[in-house]
Design an enzyme around this catalytic site. Structure first.
Site, PDB file in Angstrom:
ATOM      1  N   HIS A   1       0.824  -1.220   0.000  1.00 20.38           N
ATOM      2  CA  HIS A   1       0.000   0.000   0.000  1.00 20.38           C
ATOM      3  C   HIS A   1       0.854   1.265   0.000  1.00 20.38           C
ATOM      4  O   HIS A   1       2.038   1.249   0.296  1.00 20.38           O
ATOM      5  CB  HIS A   1      -1.011  -0.012   1.151  1.00 20.38           C
ATOM      6  CG  HIS A   1      -0.434  -0.003   2.528  1.00 20.38           C
ATOM      7  ND1 HIS A   1      -1.163   0.367   3.629  1.00 20.38           N
ATOM      8  CD2 HIS A   1       0.794  -0.318   3.006  1.00 20.38           C
ATOM      9  CE1 HIS A   1      -0.435   0.284   4.709  1.00 20.38           C
ATOM     10  NE2 HIS A   1       0.758  -0.125   4.365  1.00 20.38           N
ATOM     11  N   GLU A   2       0.194   2.362  -0.374  1.00 24.46           N
ATOM     12  CA  GLU A   2       0.841   3.666  -0.554  1.00 24.46           C
ATOM     13  C   GLU A   2       1.958   3.621  -1.597  1.00 24.46           C
ATOM     14  O   GLU A   2       2.948   4.341  -1.491  1.00 24.46           O
ATOM     15  CB  GLU A   2       1.377   4.210   0.783  1.00 24.46           C
ATOM     16  CG  GLU A   2       0.329   4.372   1.852  1.00 24.46           C
ATOM     17  CD  GLU A   2      -0.887   5.170   1.395  1.00 24.46           C
ATOM     18  OE1 GLU A   2      -0.720   6.068   0.558  1.00 24.46           O
ATOM     19  OE2 GLU A   2      -1.997   4.873   1.857  1.00 24.46           O
ATOM     20  N   GLY A   3       1.789   2.782  -2.599  1.00 20.33           N
ATOM     21  CA  GLY A   3       2.763   2.691  -3.684  1.00 20.33           C
ATOM     22  C   GLY A   3       3.666   1.494  -3.508  1.00 20.33           C
ATOM     23  O   GLY A   3       4.440   1.411  -2.559  1.00 20.33           O
TER      24      GLY A   3
END
Length: 618
Positions: free
Chosen positions: A464-466
């Site tokens: 998550h978050e890239g």
């Protein structure tokens, strides 16, 4: 705190349970000199005693109210009956306590009820909660990021109606980017916003679906403040046409009381491998279940400028990326301490060279391979904590340094390091969790010990978050070449400053030489990769580049920590801790940094293995 005791005739060392207060103290004061920040106007009301009291309160609350329900929330996932989401009651109780001692607003201005705590200290405080219970800790992490964004880009009315209740713990916040068919490719977002002439210039009606929204629905707070990335009607395609909208679960009246239900509807919960205490949701906006103010669509309010939504959202995304890295450190650190405790207690086998069953079994911590896993894990989690706290120190510098040039320099360096701060702990502190399972052996693969849950929880952080791939492309494709490579030059200059300092320390000569070589390779390999100007070829090995630069950055910070420990080892009574710090630094240089040589070689070779691959061959 660490203490020694005599048991069964063998000297053993009891470890802290989820994180090391001694390590935090060393990194904040002996290495980063965070108490010197008190000389700056923003922090002038503080002192080391104030910092220590907040750290101690965080440790106590994390252990007593967060860690105590981590297993229960894992075994009792959120339930949705079609109307409400049910979570175990301990989550709300812990969050109420967190808000009650003022941690939600700790770093913020006094004008909104904050105490203007340095970011470095605040990140250390929050690490306790992430190590104790990442699922429960995610709600305040998201809310603080949401509030910080609105403080930067929101109107006075938005701050009064939504941020103030967030900082009181009455409202929680989210970020809504992804959609069922749109993950990281945000230019393809389909959620629409139509101007609402009845609601004023900044009022819109939002229609669309958002997926993978952490904290998207629950009954933990009075209201939920969604920050939704959408395209206003008539705006052009791509990321430059996106705007950001504040879409509350419940509308808020002018007097601050809750109004009618907005048209934000939970469609379902995602069932996850870990982080089970955090609801993860599919949300429908403007589907017609509710008609606030008698009109279709979810009421939303423009945040910042129209068409500048992604710029606004990056404020929260970058904060979240550092938070993800910090969460990976906390979970890895917790797993390492569990494994260390087990290895000191578990007796199995005899010393190498012993004959048959001669003598008593020894603690497995005395076996070389177990020590290998423990020492490598120690280097990952203490190095990862250093990376997080260094990034937070840069944030403090970017906001409070004496000159504009110093502030700009710190901000530029933090911008370059952010992909590494997010990704490096997500890989290597997860490796510490993997080692923890291995140290416990078959026991580690059962639910009788924390280490299997800690691994599952940490496995989200590389995603998550890239993802790794996205962060790698951000580092090599954007950050090191932005402003004609100015950010990379700042990083190289900072590293070489440390090397110049280390040149006078003969006990670190081997490490200094190794790091000098790695730093030089960053500069030469980056230039070689971009020599052709072809981004397709340049980014073919971006992930390997990220690994190599990340390891070099952590080695640089380990050299700083090692020298700080060496400078104080003869002055304090905790020589075992300091010698352990030095041993971890030397391990990282002897066993980890050398891996960067073939990594850099591969990137410099210009190999296009993946560009040339036809998917029919897979």
């Amino acid at each position: 705190m660490t203490e020694q005791s005599k048991g069964n005739g063998v000297l053993t060392t009891a470890t802290e349970s989820i994180l090391s207060a001694k390590d935090i103290e060393f990194q904040l004061y002996d290495w980063l000199k965070v108490d010197e920040l008190c000389d700056r106007p923003r922090f002038s009301d503080h002192s080391r005693e104030v910092f220590d009291s907040v750290l101690e309160a965080s440790e106590e609350l994390a252990k007593e109210r967060f860690a105590t329900h981590a297993r229960k929330s894992d075994l009792n996932e959120p339930r949705f009956d079609g109307t409400e989401v049910t979570l175990i009651p301990e989550i709300k109780s812990a969050l109420d306590q967190f808000a009650g001692i003022g941690l939600l607003s700790a770093t913020m201005d006094e004008s909104v009820g904050g105490i203007q705590l340095p970011q470095t200290v605040a990140k250390a405080c929050f690490a306790w909660f992430q190590a104790a219970n990442i699922g429960t800790a995610s709600y305040p992490m998201l809310t603080m990021g949401n509030a910080n964004l609105l403080l930067e880009y929101g109107t006075e009315e938005q701050i009064e109606k939504y941020v103030v209740p967030e900082l009181d713990g009455r409202f929680f916040g989210t970020m809504c980017l992804s959609e069922p068919e749109v993950g990281s490719s945000l230019g393809d977002v389909t959620t629409k916003a139509v101007p609402d002439p009845q609601g004023g210039d900044d009022a819109f009606r939002v229609h669309g679906t958002k997926m993978w929204i952490s904290g998207g629905d629950h009954e933990l707070s009075e209201n939920i403040v969604h920050l939704v990335l959408a395209r206003a009607e008539g705006d052009h395609s791509g990321v430059k046409g996106l705007s950001l909208f504040l879409v509350p679960k419940y509308l808020v009246n002018d007097d601050g009381s809750l109004g009618e239900r907005n048209d934000v509807v939970l469609s379902g919960l995602n069932h996850k491998m870990g982080w089970r205490g955090t609801t993860n949701t599919l949300l429908n906006f403007g589907e017609g279940t509710h008609t606030p103010a008698g009109s279709p669509g979810a009421v939303g309010y423009l945040v910042g400028e129209r068409g500048k939504g992604l710029t606004c959202m990056f404020q929260m995304m970058n904060e979240a990326r550092i938070g993800v890295g910090a969460g990976a450190v906390g979970l890895g650190y917790h797993g390492y301490l569990d494994a260390l405790r087990y290895a000191r207690d578990r007796r199995q086998g005899r010393p190498d060279g012993a004959k048959g069953s001669d003598g008593e079994p020894i603690p497995i911590a005395e076996h070389a391979d177990v020590r290998r896993m423990l020492l490598s894990s120690k280097s990952y989690v203490e190095g990862g904590l250093g990376l997080i706290l260094y990034a937070a120190r840069l944030l403090d510098e970017s906001e409070t340094a004496d000159s504009e040039a110093e502030r700009d320099r710190a901000a530029l360096l933090l911008d370059v390091l952010t992909p590494i701060v997010k990704t490096w702990p997500s890989v290597w502190c997860l490796k510490a969790n993997d080692h923890a399972i291995q140290v416990l052996g078959g026991a580690g693969y059962t639910r009788d010990h924390d280490v299997e849950q800690l691994y599952r929880d940490n496995r989200l952080n590389p995603i998550h978050e890239g993802t790794h791939g996205i962060q790698a492309k951000d580092l090599l494709g954007r950050k090191v070449i932005m402003k004609a490579g100015a950010g990379l030059q700042v990083l190289l200059e900072q590293m070489r400053e440390t090397l110049a300092e280390a040149a006078d320390r003969s006990e670190w000569s081997a490490e200094t030489a190794a790091l000098t070589s790695a730093v030089d390779r960053i500069e030469s390999v980056t230039a070689a990769v971009w020599a052709s100007g072809d981004p397709t070829a340049a980014l073919d090995n971006a992930w390997t580049y990220l690994e190599a630069v990340g390891h070099t950055v952590v080695a640089w910070l380990w050299l700083q920590q090692g020298m700080a420990a060496e400078a104080t080892v003869g002055e304090r009574g905790d020589s075992a801790f300091l010698r352990g710090k030095i041993a971890a630094a030397r391990y990282f240089f002897a066993h980890e940094l050398p891996q960067t040589v073939p990594w850099f070689d591969l990137v410099e070779s210009g190999a296009t293995t993946f560009t040339d691959l036809d998917d029919s061959w897979l």
